[in-house]
Design a protein around this motif. Structure first.
Motif, PDB file in Angstrom:
ATOM      1  N   UNK A  21     -19.969 -10.784  -4.236  1.00 20.76           N
ATOM      2  CA  UNK A  21     -19.525 -11.909  -5.073  1.00 20.76           C
ATOM      3  C   UNK A  21     -18.906 -11.443  -6.388  1.00 20.76           C
ATOM      4  N   UNK A  22     -18.731 -10.131  -6.547  1.00 24.69           N
ATOM      5  CA  UNK A  22     -18.053  -9.613  -7.729  1.00 24.69           C
ATOM      6  C   UNK A  22     -18.915  -9.491  -8.962  1.00 24.69           C
ATOM      7  N   UNK A  27     -28.884  -2.294 -15.337  1.00 23.97           N
ATOM      8  CA  UNK A  27     -30.312  -2.035 -15.151  1.00 23.97           C
ATOM      9  C   UNK A  27     -31.136  -3.071 -15.914  1.00 23.97           C
ATOM     10  N   UNK A  28     -32.162  -3.622 -15.261  1.00 17.30           N
ATOM     11  CA  UNK A  28     -33.055  -4.573 -15.916  1.00 17.30           C
ATOM     12  C   UNK A  28     -34.429  -4.496 -15.258  1.00 17.30           C
ATOM     13  N   UNK A  29     -35.438  -4.138 -16.037  1.00 16.42           N
ATOM     14  CA  UNK A  29     -36.826  -4.057 -15.569  1.00 16.42           C
ATOM     15  C   UNK A  29     -36.948  -3.174 -14.322  1.00 16.42           C
ATOM     16  N   UNK A  30     -36.143  -2.111 -14.291  1.00 15.25           N
ATOM     17  CA  UNK A  30     -36.218  -1.177 -13.181  1.00 15.25           C
ATOM     18  C   UNK A  30     -35.383  -1.553 -11.970  1.00 15.25           C
ATOM     19  N   UNK A  31     -34.628  -2.651 -12.073  1.00 18.66           N
ATOM     20  CA  UNK A  31     -33.804  -3.132 -10.966  1.00 18.66           C
ATOM     21  C   UNK A  31     -32.327  -3.115 -11.342  1.00 18.66           C
ATOM     22  N   UNK A  32     -31.482  -3.022 -10.337  1.00 17.70           N
ATOM     23  CA  UNK A  32     -30.044  -3.175 -10.506  1.00 17.70           C
ATOM     24  C   UNK A  32     -29.747  -4.661 -10.351  1.00 17.70           C
ATOM     25  N   UNK A  33     -29.427  -5.333 -11.459  1.00 18.15           N
ATOM     26  CA  UNK A  33     -29.354  -6.794 -11.462  1.00 18.15           C
ATOM     27  C   UNK A  33     -27.981  -7.277 -11.933  1.00 18.15           C
ATOM     28  N   UNK A  34     -27.556  -8.461 -11.473  1.00 14.28           N
ATOM     29  CA  UNK A  34     -26.260  -9.003 -11.912  1.00 14.28           C
ATOM     30  C   UNK A  34     -26.355  -9.608 -13.306  1.00 14.28           C
ATOM     31  N   UNK A  35     -25.533  -9.135 -14.237  1.00 10.44           N
ATOM     32  CA  UNK A  35     -25.527  -9.723 -15.583  1.00 10.44           C
ATOM     33  C   UNK A  35     -24.528 -10.875 -15.654  1.00 10.44           C
ATOM     34  N   UNK A  36     -23.475 -10.793 -14.840  1.00 10.17           N
ATOM     35  CA  UNK A  36     -22.517 -11.897 -14.750  1.00 10.17           C
ATOM     36  C   UNK A  36     -21.680 -11.710 -13.497  1.00 10.17           C
ATOM     37  N   UNK A  37     -21.003 -12.793 -13.108  1.00  8.30           N
ATOM     38  CA  UNK A  37     -20.066 -12.753 -11.982  1.00  8.30           C
ATOM     39  C   UNK A  37     -18.654 -12.943 -12.547  1.00  8.30           C
ATOM     40  N   UNK A  38     -17.701 -13.202 -11.693  1.00 10.05           N
ATOM     41  CA  UNK A  38     -16.303 -13.241 -12.132  1.00 10.05           C
ATOM     42  C   UNK A  38     -16.029 -14.389 -13.102  1.00 10.05           C
ATOM     43  N   UNK A  39     -16.795 -15.475 -13.032  1.00  9.05           N
ATOM     44  CA  UNK A  39     -16.571 -16.610 -13.938  1.00  9.05           C
ATOM     45  C   UNK A  39     -16.866 -16.239 -15.389  1.00  9.05           C
ATOM     46  N   UNK A  40     -17.820 -15.315 -15.613  1.00 13.43           N
ATOM     47  CA  UNK A  40     -18.199 -14.921 -16.964  1.00 13.43           C
ATOM     48  C   UNK A  40     -19.371 -15.736 -17.492  1.00 13.43           C
ATOM     49  N   UNK A  41     -20.041 -15.188 -18.491  1.00  7.93           N
ATOM     50  CA  UNK A  41     -21.300 -15.761 -18.982  1.00  7.93           C
ATOM     51  C   UNK A  41     -21.116 -17.189 -19.492  1.00  7.93           C
ATOM     52  N   UNK A 230     -25.679 -14.984 -13.544  1.00  4.37           N
ATOM     53  CA  UNK A 230     -26.280 -13.701 -13.872  1.00  4.37           C
ATOM     54  C   UNK A 230     -27.273 -13.770 -15.026  1.00  4.37           C
ATOM     55  N   UNK A 231     -27.800 -12.597 -15.382  1.00  3.70           N
ATOM     56  CA  UNK A 231     -28.811 -12.500 -16.432  1.00  3.70           C
ATOM     57  C   UNK A 231     -28.278 -12.910 -17.801  1.00  3.70           C
TER      58      UNK A 231
END
Length: 381
Positions: A21-22, A27-41, A230-231
């Motif tokens: 999904x782009x 990194x967050x709390x030991x995980x590889x996590x999505x901070x945002x997608x293509x739409x943006x925060x 995302x986060x």
């Protein structure tokens, strides 16, 4: 600098979907996590407030707490040895916000506790889940079985169109009220569903078997009202809602009273209540209920457009050299089109509309103490 070995980042069951999904991963709390997608925060934030946003929160810890007697009431009484909340009073099919406290009244973590009829279901923070499980085992193993649910994912569906989107896959959810929780069949998958979340919006959290998570999320995202979030937007949404982030706004050095969480401690556990005290740090916490605490978490609205970020020092006036507090969360509130923050101040300076000053890049910027939530919540009660 000495190079330090770091553990490889863990992945949630939805990792491949995020990449497809782009998503921009961090990194967050030991995980590889999505901070945002293509739409943006910004767009993700506003979409959640207007329609519905879908969040992967599978990094959180999920556990079952079962009394060896088979009685859920015994599991509830056992858990009350570790938290200041009324767990016995959680009716079947309901859940409650709680905190693990330490002997000094500080918070080891905050969590959600649901009564599933014959056992309790707990959701704890990602960064604390190993310590929380060890804490439960150290204190409750004699009376309870502690079962980590490592084979489940957790997703959140938040926003005014969350109910209509989820009801297409599970008509039962339309009758749920805020903080209802229990097993539900969603898209022919056995799930645990709660009507709760971390955005201030109406919505749901759905625990799903890990091997079914991608199918469920894909079905939800097929609805044009639902976007993956995302986060980044998760953080701005919860800040507008005035909700604490563990490790930032509350931690082992803050008590429930200092953290403005008195509402979460029911009368039955307070002085004079039928089951008063009996949890770690009770003496300090109950004394603060009676006498107040010297500091308090407050909402803060900076003047102007410049966000005041976490860690900014707070002062009583533009020239004082004595720091009186600090910002624990801060950023831009897209729904308000203005900056918002939270932080700790002396109780004597915590009244609404009190002006304090934050030091930002060598300048003192004024902020006013403000009521939270900054954006009214829309829970379905």
């Amino acid at each position: 600098m000495v190079a330090r070995e770091t553990s490889p980042l863990k992945q949630t069951p939805l990792h491949a979907l995020h990449l497809a999904r782009g998503a921009k991963m961090v990194p967050f709390a030991g995980y590889d996590m999505p901070v945002q997608y293509t739409a943006g925060v910004m767009k993700e934030h506003l979409h959640t407030r207007k329609d519905a946003g879908l969040f992967d929160v599978s990094h959180m810890g999920q556990l079952l707490l079962k009394a060896k007697s088979g009685k859920v009431g015994d599991a509830a009484l056992a858990l009350e040895k570790l938290v200041p909340q009324d767990i016995v009073g959680i009716a079947p099919g309901r859940q409650r916000y709680a905190q693990f406290t330490n002997d000094d009244g500080g918070l080891l973590d905050d969590l959600m506790v649901a009564n599933f009829g014959d056992h309790l279901f707990l959701v704890v923070n990602a960064a604390c889940k190993a310590e929380d499980e060890a804490h439960l085992r150290a204190h409750l193993s004699e009376a309870c079985e502690i079962v980590p649910l490592a084979d489940r994912a957790l997703i959140a569906l938040q926003g005014p169109k969350a109910e209509s989107a989820l009801a297409k896959l599970c008509p039962d959810v339309s009758s749920m009220k805020f903080m209802d929780a229990g097993p539900r069949r969603v898209a022919d998958i056995d799930c645990f569903v709660s009507r709760s979340g971390y955005t201030g919006e109406d919505g749901f959290e759905i625990s799903v078997p890990a091997d079914k998570a991608e199918a469920l999320v894909t079905a939800l995202l097929d609805n044009p009202d639902v976007l993956p979030i995302g986060l980044g937007a998760r953080d701005s949404l919860r800040l507008e809602a005035g909700l604490c982030l563990y490790g930032h706004d509350i931690d082992t050095t803050t008590t429930p009273v200092e953290g403005a969480l008195e509402w979460s401690v029911q009368k039955v556990r307070r002085s004079g209540g039928a089951r008063a005290g009996g949890f770690p740090g009770a003496d300090k916490i109950l004394t603060q209920f009676a006498q107040g605490a010297s500091r308090r978490r407050v909402g803060l609205k900076p003047d102007g457009r410049a966000p005041v970020r976490e860690g900014a020092m707070l002062f009583a006036d533009p020239t004082s050299t004595e720091q009186i507090g600090k910002v624990t969360s801060g950023g831009f509130g897209p729904s308000l089109n203005a900056p918002v923050a939270m932080g700790y101040l002396p109780t004597s300076l915590s009244a609404l509309d009190t002006t304090v000053f934050a030091e930002v890049r060598g300048q003192r910027l004024p902020l006013k103490v403000a009521a939270t939530p900054f954006v009214p919540n829309t829970y379905k009660r």
